[in-house]
Design an enzyme around this catalytic site. Structure first.
Site, mmCIF file in Angstrom:
data_model
loop_
_atom_site.group_PDB
_atom_site.id
_atom_site.type_symbol
_atom_site.label_atom_id
_atom_site.label_comp_id
_atom_site.label_asym_id
_atom_site.label_seq_id
_atom_site.Cartn_x
_atom_site.Cartn_y
_atom_site.Cartn_z
ATOM 1 N N ASN A 88 0.849 -1.202 0.000
ATOM 2 C CA ASN A 88 0.000 0.000 0.000
ATOM 3 C C ASN A 88 0.884 1.250 0.000
ATOM 4 O OD1 ASN A 88 -2.148 1.709 0.079
ATOM 5 N ND2 ASN A 88 -3.075 0.850 1.938
ATOM 6 N N TYR A 110 1.274 8.436 5.215
ATOM 7 C CA TYR A 110 1.711 8.478 6.612
ATOM 8 C C TYR A 110 3.052 9.213 6.732
ATOM 9 C CZ TYR A 110 -1.946 5.122 7.880
ATOM 10 O OH TYR A 110 -3.146 4.517 8.097
HETATM 11 C C1 LIG Z 1 -4.700 7.049 2.823
HETATM 12 C C2 LIG Z 1 -5.961 7.857 3.148
HETATM 13 C C3 LIG Z 1 -6.443 7.460 4.561
HETATM 14 C C4 LIG Z 1 -5.634 9.354 3.120
HETATM 15 O O1 LIG Z 1 -6.781 10.137 3.429
HETATM 16 P P1 LIG Z 1 -7.202 11.360 2.491
HETATM 17 O O2 LIG Z 1 -8.424 11.968 3.074
HETATM 18 O O3 LIG Z 1 -7.286 10.873 1.082
HETATM 19 O O4 LIG Z 1 -5.925 12.311 2.622
HETATM 20 P P2 LIG Z 1 -5.942 13.908 2.819
HETATM 21 O O5 LIG Z 1 -6.775 14.519 1.749
HETATM 22 O O6 LIG Z 1 -6.313 14.210 4.236
HETATM 23 O O7 LIG Z 1 -4.389 14.257 2.601
HETATM 24 C C5 LIG Z 1 -3.871 15.349 3.280
HETATM 25 C C6 LIG Z 1 -2.492 15.661 2.792
HETATM 26 O O8 LIG Z 1 -1.794 14.509 2.327
HETATM 27 C C7 LIG Z 1 -1.376 14.689 0.960
HETATM 28 N N1 LIG Z 1 -1.484 13.381 0.337
HETATM 29 C C8 LIG Z 1 -2.606 12.737 -0.017
HETATM 30 N N2 LIG Z 1 -2.303 11.501 -0.524
HETATM 31 C C9 LIG Z 1 -0.944 11.402 -0.490
HETATM 32 C C10 LIG Z 1 -0.033 10.417 -0.894
HETATM 33 N N3 LIG Z 1 -0.434 9.257 -1.431
HETATM 34 N N4 LIG Z 1 1.288 10.639 -0.707
HETATM 35 C C11 LIG Z 1 1.724 11.785 -0.154
HETATM 36 N N5 LIG Z 1 0.903 12.779 0.233
HETATM 37 C C12 LIG Z 1 -0.414 12.598 0.069
HETATM 38 C C13 LIG Z 1 -2.330 15.731 0.421
HETATM 39 O O9 LIG Z 1 -1.748 16.408 -0.670
HETATM 40 C C14 LIG Z 1 -2.492 16.632 1.638
HETATM 41 O O10 LIG Z 1 -1.331 17.446 1.803
HETATM 42 P P3 LIG Z 1 -1.438 18.978 2.355
HETATM 43 O O11 LIG Z 1 -2.060 18.886 3.741
HETATM 44 O O12 LIG Z 1 -0.024 19.433 2.371
HETATM 45 O O13 LIG Z 1 -2.327 19.672 1.382
HETATM 46 C C15 LIG Z 1 -7.116 7.613 2.140
HETATM 47 O O14 LIG Z 1 -6.714 8.037 0.870
HETATM 48 C C16 LIG Z 1 -7.633 6.195 2.051
HETATM 49 O O15 LIG Z 1 -8.595 5.862 2.716
HETATM 50 N N6 LIG Z 1 -7.011 5.351 1.192
HETATM 51 C C17 LIG Z 1 -7.496 4.004 0.896
HETATM 52 C C18 LIG Z 1 -7.486 3.072 2.081
HETATM 53 C C19 LIG Z 1 -6.139 3.010 2.760
HETATM 54 O O16 LIG Z 1 -5.123 2.753 2.138
HETATM 55 N N7 LIG Z 1 -6.156 3.236 4.067
HETATM 56 C C20 LIG Z 1 -4.976 3.134 4.912
HETATM 57 C C21 LIG Z 1 -4.764 1.729 5.338
HETATM 58 S S1 LIG Z 1 -3.329 1.550 6.345
#
Ligand SMILES: CC(C)(COP(=O)(O)OP(=O)(O)OC[C@H]1O[C@@H](n2cnc3c(N)ncnc32)[C@H](O)[C@@H]1OP(=O)(O)O)[C@@H](O)C(=O)NCCC(=O)NCCS
Length: 137
Positions: free
Chosen positions: A98, A105
Protein backbone atom coordinates in the site's frame (compact mmCIF):
# COMPACT_ATOMS: atom_id res chain seq x y z
CA UNK A 1 -15.37 20.87 1.89
CA UNK A 2 -17.43 21.08 5.05
CA UNK A 3 -16.44 18.23 7.30
CA UNK A 4 -16.83 17.81 11.05
CA UNK A 5 -15.06 15.20 13.12
CA UNK A 6 -17.05 13.88 16.09
CA UNK A 7 -17.04 10.90 18.46
CA UNK A 8 -18.86 7.92 16.97
CA UNK A 9 -22.19 6.84 18.45
CA UNK A 10 -23.88 3.48 18.56
CA UNK A 11 -26.11 4.62 15.70
CA UNK A 12 -22.99 4.88 13.48
CA UNK A 13 -22.23 1.17 13.74
CA UNK A 14 -23.94 0.19 10.47
CA UNK A 15 -21.83 2.79 8.67
CA UNK A 16 -18.70 1.69 10.53
CA UNK A 17 -19.39 -1.91 9.50
CA UNK A 18 -19.65 -0.73 5.90
CA UNK A 19 -16.22 0.93 6.18
CA UNK A 20 -14.70 -2.13 7.89
CA UNK A 21 -15.93 -4.27 4.98
CA UNK A 22 -14.66 -1.73 2.46
CA UNK A 23 -11.11 -1.64 3.89
CA UNK A 24 -11.12 -5.46 4.29
CA UNK A 25 -12.11 -5.86 0.63
CA UNK A 26 -9.36 -3.40 -0.37
CA UNK A 27 -6.90 -5.73 1.40
CA UNK A 28 -8.55 -8.85 -0.04
CA UNK A 29 -9.48 -9.93 3.51
CA UNK A 30 -13.26 -9.80 3.39
CA UNK A 31 -13.48 -13.47 4.48
CA UNK A 32 -11.79 -12.54 7.76
CA UNK A 33 -14.46 -10.04 8.81
CA UNK A 34 -16.40 -11.90 11.53
CA UNK A 35 -17.83 -8.95 13.44
CA UNK A 36 -21.26 -7.41 12.82
CA UNK A 37 -22.76 -4.07 13.76
CA UNK A 38 -24.49 -5.45 16.89
CA UNK A 39 -21.19 -6.72 18.31
CA UNK A 40 -19.44 -3.52 17.22
CA UNK A 41 -22.06 -1.52 19.11
CA UNK A 42 -21.88 -3.68 22.26
CA UNK A 43 -18.04 -3.56 22.24
CA UNK A 44 -17.76 0.17 21.76
CA UNK A 45 -20.78 1.63 23.49
CA UNK A 46 -21.43 -0.65 26.46
CA UNK A 47 -20.28 -0.23 30.06
CA UNK A 48 -16.62 -1.03 29.44
CA UNK A 49 -15.83 0.03 25.86
CA UNK A 50 -13.07 -1.89 24.02
CA UNK A 51 -12.45 0.95 21.60
CA UNK A 52 -13.15 4.58 20.86
CA UNK A 53 -13.83 5.93 17.43
CA UNK A 54 -14.10 9.25 15.64
CA UNK A 55 -16.10 9.75 12.48
CA UNK A 56 -15.85 12.44 9.83
CA UNK A 57 -19.24 13.74 8.79
CA UNK A 58 -19.78 15.58 5.53
CA UNK A 59 -22.65 17.87 4.61
CA UNK A 60 -25.38 15.57 3.19
CA UNK A 61 -25.11 16.70 -0.41
CA UNK A 62 -21.33 16.13 -0.57
CA UNK A 63 -19.79 12.78 -1.33
CA UNK A 64 -16.70 11.71 0.63
CA UNK A 65 -13.59 11.57 -1.52
CA UNK A 66 -9.94 10.89 -1.01
CA UNK A 67 -7.46 13.75 -1.23
CA UNK A 68 -9.74 16.41 0.25
CA UNK A 69 -8.21 16.69 3.69
CA UNK A 70 -10.64 14.37 5.51
CA UNK A 71 -7.99 11.79 6.45
CA UNK A 72 -5.67 14.50 7.75
CA UNK A 73 -8.44 16.11 9.79
CA UNK A 74 -9.33 12.75 11.39
CA UNK A 75 -5.68 12.01 12.18
CA UNK A 76 -5.20 15.48 13.62
CA UNK A 77 -8.15 14.95 16.01
CA UNK A 78 -6.76 11.54 17.04
CA UNK A 79 -3.36 13.18 17.64
CA UNK A 80 -4.99 15.85 19.85
CA UNK A 81 -6.75 13.16 21.92
CA UNK A 82 -3.54 11.13 22.16
CA UNK A 83 -1.52 14.09 23.46
CA UNK A 84 -4.29 15.13 25.86
CA UNK A 85 -4.17 11.62 27.37
CA UNK A 86 -0.42 11.61 27.75
CA UNK A 87 0.40 9.34 24.81
CA UNK A 88 3.74 9.90 23.11
CA UNK A 89 3.14 8.12 19.80
CA UNK A 90 0.54 6.71 17.43
CA UNK A 91 1.04 3.37 15.67
CA UNK A 92 -0.46 2.05 12.44
CA UNK A 93 -0.23 -1.19 10.53
CA UNK A 94 0.21 -0.69 6.79
CA UNK A 95 0.41 -3.36 4.09
CA UNK A 96 3.77 -3.30 2.27
CA UNK A 97 2.07 -3.00 -1.13
CA UNK A 98 0.00 0.00 0.00
CA UNK A 99 2.58 2.51 -1.18
CA UNK A 100 0.04 5.35 -1.39
CA UNK A 101 -0.92 4.96 2.27
CA UNK A 102 2.75 4.60 3.29
CA UNK A 103 3.59 7.81 1.44
CA UNK A 104 0.64 9.48 3.08
CA UNK A 105 1.71 8.48 6.61
CA UNK A 106 5.26 9.63 5.82
CA UNK A 107 4.13 13.07 4.72
CA UNK A 108 2.31 13.37 8.08
CA UNK A 109 5.76 12.89 9.66
CA UNK A 110 5.50 9.19 10.53
CA UNK A 111 8.56 6.94 10.39
CA UNK A 112 8.47 3.43 8.92
CA UNK A 113 9.88 1.39 11.83
CA UNK A 114 10.37 -1.75 9.71
CA UNK A 115 12.52 0.19 7.29
CA UNK A 116 14.27 2.31 9.93
CA UNK A 117 14.95 -0.28 12.62
CA UNK A 118 13.80 -3.69 11.41
CA UNK A 119 10.81 -3.75 13.79
CA UNK A 120 7.99 -6.07 12.77
CA UNK A 121 4.33 -5.98 13.71
CA UNK A 122 3.74 -9.30 15.53
CA UNK A 123 0.28 -10.72 16.07
CA UNK A 124 -0.90 -13.65 18.18
CA UNK A 125 -4.37 -14.80 17.19
CA UNK A 126 -6.66 -17.71 16.36
CA UNK A 127 -5.54 -21.14 17.59
CA UNK A 128 -2.21 -19.82 18.91
CA UNK A 129 -4.06 -17.38 21.16
CA UNK A 130 -6.45 -20.11 22.36
CA UNK A 131 -3.52 -22.44 23.00
CA UNK A 132 -1.63 -19.82 24.98
CA UNK A 133 -4.68 -18.94 27.06
CA UNK A 134 -5.25 -22.64 27.81
CA UNK A 135 -1.64 -23.29 28.82
CA UNK A 136 -1.62 -23.24 32.65
CA UNK A 137 2.08 -23.95 33.24
C1 LIG B 1 -4.70 7.05 2.82
C2 LIG B 1 -5.96 7.86 3.15
C3 LIG B 1 -6.44 7.46 4.56
C4 LIG B 1 -5.63 9.35 3.12
O1 LIG B 1 -6.78 10.14 3.43
P1 LIG B 1 -7.20 11.36 2.49
O2 LIG B 1 -8.42 11.97 3.07
O3 LIG B 1 -7.29 10.87 1.08
O4 LIG B 1 -5.92 12.31 2.62
P2 LIG B 1 -5.94 13.91 2.82
O5 LIG B 1 -6.77 14.52 1.75
O6 LIG B 1 -6.31 14.21 4.24
O7 LIG B 1 -4.39 14.26 2.60
C5 LIG B 1 -3.87 15.35 3.28
C6 LIG B 1 -2.49 15.66 2.79
O8 LIG B 1 -1.79 14.51 2.33
C7 LIG B 1 -1.38 14.69 0.96
N1 LIG B 1 -1.48 13.38 0.34
C8 LIG B 1 -2.61 12.74 -0.02
N2 LIG B 1 -2.30 11.50 -0.52
C9 LIG B 1 -0.94 11.40 -0.49
C10 LIG B 1 -0.03 10.42 -0.89
N3 LIG B 1 -0.43 9.26 -1.43
N4 LIG B 1 1.29 10.64 -0.71
C11 LIG B 1 1.72 11.78 -0.15
N5 LIG B 1 0.90 12.78 0.23
C12 LIG B 1 -0.41 12.60 0.07
C13 LIG B 1 -2.33 15.73 0.42
O9 LIG B 1 -1.75 16.41 -0.67
C14 LIG B 1 -2.49 16.63 1.64
O10 LIG B 1 -1.33 17.45 1.80
P3 LIG B 1 -1.44 18.98 2.35
O11 LIG B 1 -2.06 18.89 3.74
O12 LIG B 1 -0.02 19.43 2.37
O13 LIG B 1 -2.33 19.67 1.38
C15 LIG B 1 -7.12 7.61 2.14
O14 LIG B 1 -6.71 8.04 0.87
C16 LIG B 1 -7.63 6.19 2.05
O15 LIG B 1 -8.60 5.86 2.72
N6 LIG B 1 -7.01 5.35 1.19
C17 LIG B 1 -7.50 4.00 0.90
C18 LIG B 1 -7.49 3.07 2.08
C19 LIG B 1 -6.14 3.01 2.76
O16 LIG B 1 -5.12 2.75 2.14
N7 LIG B 1 -6.16 3.24 4.07
C20 LIG B 1 -4.98 3.13 4.91
C21 LIG B 1 -4.76 1.73 5.34
S1 LIG B 1 -3.33 1.55 6.35
Amino acid sequence: MECIVRPAQSADCDHLMGMIREIAEYHNLLDEVKINSQVLSADGFGGDPFYQCLVAELAPEQEGKQGQGIGKKLMSEVAKLALARGCVEMKFTVAEWNVRALAWYRQLGAQDKTEAGGWHCVELGGEALQRLAGDRR
